[in-house]
Design an enzyme around this catalytic site. Structure first.
Site, PDB file in Angstrom:
ATOM      1  N   HIS A  57      26.298  -6.928 -41.353  1.00  0.00           N
ATOM      2  CA  HIS A  57      27.257  -6.179 -40.232  1.00  0.00           C
ATOM      3  C   HIS A  57      28.399  -7.161 -39.885  1.00  0.00           C
ATOM      4  O   HIS A  57      29.609  -6.468 -39.777  1.00  0.00           O
ATOM      5  CB  HIS A  57      26.242  -5.783 -39.198  1.00  0.00           C
ATOM      6  N   GLU A  58      28.110  -8.203 -39.689  1.00  0.00           N
ATOM      7  CA  GLU A  58      29.286  -9.080 -38.891  1.00  0.00           C
ATOM      8  C   GLU A  58      30.127  -9.339 -39.996  1.00  0.00           C
ATOM      9  O   GLU A  58      31.459  -9.570 -39.621  1.00  0.00           O
ATOM     10  CB  GLU A  58      28.663 -10.134 -37.934  1.00  0.00           C
ATOM     11  N   HIS A  61      32.904  -6.866 -40.141  1.00  0.00           N
ATOM     12  CA  HIS A  61      34.067  -7.384 -39.160  1.00  0.00           C
ATOM     13  C   HIS A  61      34.927  -8.361 -39.821  1.00  0.00           C
ATOM     14  O   HIS A  61      36.448  -8.083 -39.586  1.00  0.00           O
ATOM     15  CB  HIS A  61      33.573  -7.682 -37.823  1.00  0.00           C
ATOM     16  N   ASP A 164      31.100  -2.220 -30.715  1.00  0.00           N
ATOM     17  CA  ASP A 164      31.993  -1.631 -31.792  1.00  0.00           C
ATOM     18  C   ASP A 164      32.657  -0.232 -31.389  1.00  0.00           C
ATOM     19  O   ASP A 164      33.733   0.041 -31.605  1.00  0.00           O
ATOM     20  CB  ASP A 164      31.412  -1.401 -33.228  1.00  0.00           C
TER      21      ASP A 164
END
Length: 235
Positions: A57-58, A61, A164
């Protein structure tokens, strides 16, 4: 960073785990020790898989930010999740929107992939999420991770700035209002209201992690609002 241990590098980005992560592992062991080593092993496997998902997930980004020329200092794993520490957030609202939505998009893609694997390898396991024996059923474990990714995507999209969803909200307001600082101020206020709601709910159901997330949102919203007011927006 002084309380963090380096695990390695992923896509050229340093990956660290904070010392407080040990508190999560200890809490898991205490919750499961009465059911024996198999239960503890299953719970720890779940935690490892969960935080592998958090890393992906990170990375969503971080790699999206890299596309816009913004590097990521590191990714830190905390008991409440992960944080990709970007050198800066894009001051272009459209770029911030893409960076913010990238993490939940990764979770949606993982959920779709895992669901396809489960369906292609046999019948759908029981949907009773917390009654699955992850030790004896790999497919059931993967099916559980489908729900985990969906929950993570939806939770991160809550408009609680600086999560987010809060960043998505700020970017959309900034595009509409043509004022990055004003959009940040409004998003921070909404984030703090939701932080109070989450904190009270956490105390009511006796969930310490909800309370920790509420504290993170409250303090993060304030600090980011102050930083945005001090910085000049990009054209």
């Amino acid at each position: 960073m002084r309380l963090s241990w380096r695990l390695g590098r992923v896509a050229g980005i340093g990956l660290y785990v904070h010392a407080t992560f040990l508190l999560l592992l200890a809490w898991v062991v205490l919750q499961e020790y009465r059911d024996g080593l198999a239960a503890i092993g299953g719970a720890l496997a779940y935690i490892i898989a969960l935080f592998a998902i958090v890393v992906l997930h990170e990375l969503g980004h971080a790699l999206t930010a890299r596309h816009f020329g913004i590097l990521t200092r590191d990714i830190i794993l905390l008991p409440i999740g992960g944080v990709a520490r970007l050198e800066r957030m894009p001051r272009n609202p459209r770029q911030e929107l893409l960076v913010a939505i990238a993490g939940p998009t990764v979770n949606v893609a993982l959920a779709a992939l895992l669901y396809a694997v489960v369906r292609l390898t046999g019948p759908t396991p029981t949907p009773a999420l917390y009654e699955i024996d992850v030790i004896t059923s790999t497919r059931a474990f993967l099916y559980q991770l489908v729900f985990v990714n969906i929950v993570l995507a939806l939770f991160n999209l809550l408009p609680a700035f600086p999560m987010d969803g809060g960043r998505v909200l700020r970017s959309l307001m900034a595009m509409r209002m043509n004022s990055y600082a004003r959009a940040t101020e409004i998003a921070a206020r909404i984030g703090r209201v939701l932080a109070v709601v989450l904190g009270v709910a956490g105390l009511y159901v006796r969930n310490p992690f909800w309370v920790l997330i509420a504290i993170f949102v409250w303090t993060g919203a304030g600090s980011e609002a102050r930083a945005a007011l001090q910085a000049a927006p990009e054209p």
